[in-house]
Design an enzyme around this catalytic site. Sequence first.
Site, PDB file in Angstrom:
ATOM      1  N   GLN A 217      -9.386  16.449  27.951  1.00  0.00           N
ATOM      2  CA  GLN A 217      -8.273  16.920  28.775  1.00  0.00           C
ATOM      3  C   GLN A 217      -8.552  18.337  29.280  1.00  0.00           C
ATOM      4  O   GLN A 217      -8.973  19.209  28.509  1.00  0.00           O
ATOM      5  CB  GLN A 217      -6.973  16.903  27.955  1.00  0.00           C
ATOM      6  CG  GLN A 217      -5.744  17.225  28.797  1.00  0.00           C
ATOM      7  CD  GLN A 217      -4.429  17.069  28.021  1.00  0.00           C
ATOM      8  OE1 GLN A 217      -4.432  16.755  26.815  1.00  0.00           O
ATOM      9  NE2 GLN A 217      -3.321  17.299  28.710  1.00  0.00           N
TER      10      GLN A 217
ATOM     11  N   HIS B 214      -0.791  13.502  32.078  1.00  0.00           N
ATOM     12  CA  HIS B 214      -1.003  12.724  33.298  1.00  0.00           C
ATOM     13  C   HIS B 214      -1.816  11.481  32.965  1.00  0.00           C
ATOM     14  O   HIS B 214      -2.586  11.468  32.005  1.00  0.00           O
ATOM     15  CB  HIS B 214      -1.721  13.553  34.367  1.00  0.00           C
ATOM     16  CG  HIS B 214      -2.983  14.195  33.881  1.00  0.00           C
ATOM     17  ND1 HIS B 214      -2.993  15.335  33.120  1.00  0.00           N
ATOM     18  CD2 HIS B 214      -4.281  13.833  34.013  1.00  0.00           C
ATOM     19  CE1 HIS B 214      -4.231  15.664  32.816  1.00  0.00           C
ATOM     20  NE2 HIS B 214      -5.038  14.762  33.345  1.00  0.00           N
TER      21      HIS B 214
ATOM     22  N   ASP C 250      -6.724  12.296  42.915  1.00  0.00           N
ATOM     23  CA  ASP C 250      -7.499  13.265  42.153  1.00  0.00           C
ATOM     24  C   ASP C 250      -8.425  14.030  43.102  1.00  0.00           C
ATOM     25  O   ASP C 250      -9.040  13.457  43.992  1.00  0.00           O
ATOM     26  CB  ASP C 250      -8.332  12.566  41.065  1.00  0.00           C
ATOM     27  CG  ASP C 250      -8.834  13.555  40.017  1.00  0.00           C
ATOM     28  OD1 ASP C 250      -8.334  13.515  38.876  1.00  0.00           O
ATOM     29  OD2 ASP C 250      -9.713  14.376  40.359  1.00  0.00           O
TER      30      ASP C 250
HETATM   31  P1  AMP Z   1      -7.970  15.661  32.632  1.00  0.00           P
HETATM   32  O1  AMP Z   1      -9.422  16.012  32.467  1.00  0.00           O
HETATM   33  O2  AMP Z   1      -7.591  14.349  32.052  1.00  0.00           O
HETATM   34  O3  AMP Z   1      -7.067  16.796  32.194  1.00  0.00           O
HETATM   35  O4  AMP Z   1      -7.777  15.453  34.197  1.00  0.00           O
HETATM   36  C1  AMP Z   1      -7.506  16.468  35.081  1.00  0.00           C
HETATM   37  C2  AMP Z   1      -7.810  15.911  36.432  1.00  0.00           C
HETATM   38  O5  AMP Z   1      -7.113  16.668  37.392  1.00  0.00           O
HETATM   39  C3  AMP Z   1      -9.300  15.966  36.817  1.00  0.00           C
HETATM   40  O6  AMP Z   1      -9.743  14.646  37.130  1.00  0.00           O
HETATM   41  C4  AMP Z   1      -9.314  16.872  38.035  1.00  0.00           C
HETATM   42  O7  AMP Z   1     -10.249  16.459  38.995  1.00  0.00           O
HETATM   43  C5  AMP Z   1      -7.887  16.760  38.544  1.00  0.00           C
HETATM   44  N1  AMP Z   1      -7.369  17.898  39.273  1.00  0.00           N
HETATM   45  C6  AMP Z   1      -7.424  19.202  38.926  1.00  0.00           C
HETATM   46  N2  AMP Z   1      -6.793  19.959  39.834  1.00  0.00           N
HETATM   47  C7  AMP Z   1      -6.321  19.119  40.778  1.00  0.00           C
HETATM   48  C8  AMP Z   1      -5.579  19.289  41.985  1.00  0.00           C
HETATM   49  N3  AMP Z   1      -5.210  20.497  42.414  1.00  0.00           N
HETATM   50  N4  AMP Z   1      -5.260  18.201  42.710  1.00  0.00           N
HETATM   51  C9  AMP Z   1      -5.654  16.967  42.295  1.00  0.00           C
HETATM   52  N5  AMP Z   1      -6.339  16.738  41.178  1.00  0.00           N
HETATM   53  C10 AMP Z   1      -6.680  17.795  40.429  1.00  0.00           C
END
Ligand code: AMP
Length: 118
Positions: free
Chosen positions: A93, A99, A30
């Site tokens: 989300q 994910h 992440d």
């Molecule tokens: P959610 O809030 O469950 O949709 O989680 C999305 C997650 O994706 C968050 O913890 C972000 O920090 C992570 N995230 C967003 N963009 C990226 C990226 N390019 N690479 C890795 N993690 C990411």
Amino acid sequence: MEDTIFGKISRGDIPTEFLYEDDQCVVIRDIHPQAPTHVLIIPRKPIPRLVDAGADDQALLGHLLLVAGRVAEDLGVGDAFRLVINNGEGGGQTVFHLHLHILAGREMTEGQLTAGLN
Ligand code: AMP
């Protein structure tokens, strides 16, 4: 559905280190870790939210759970980790491509159930 950052990452359009990959999913770190270990298991199939998964996704969903357990073991946190799926805006989300979060390396108490995972 709209393409998302996780669609681009899982297709290899945005070069990202995969901690694990197979024909059904990829695992990445992440970008804003909420725990010392914070990785994401992302199916290659772009299902927007968990509730959008159907009966034909049953094997895939089971596979993602098995991968989560194996990856947690490989990362050395198999004995103490939390698995999180945020579903929908109200559920925190932000990326609408299903994910699973693996969080580990800090105390996981009741009060921290949602802390930091917006
Ligand atoms: P959610 O809030 O469950 O949709 O989680 C999305 C997650 O994706 C968050 O913890 C972000 O920090 C992570 N995230 C967003 N963009 C990226 C990226 N390019 N690479 C890795 N993690 C990411």
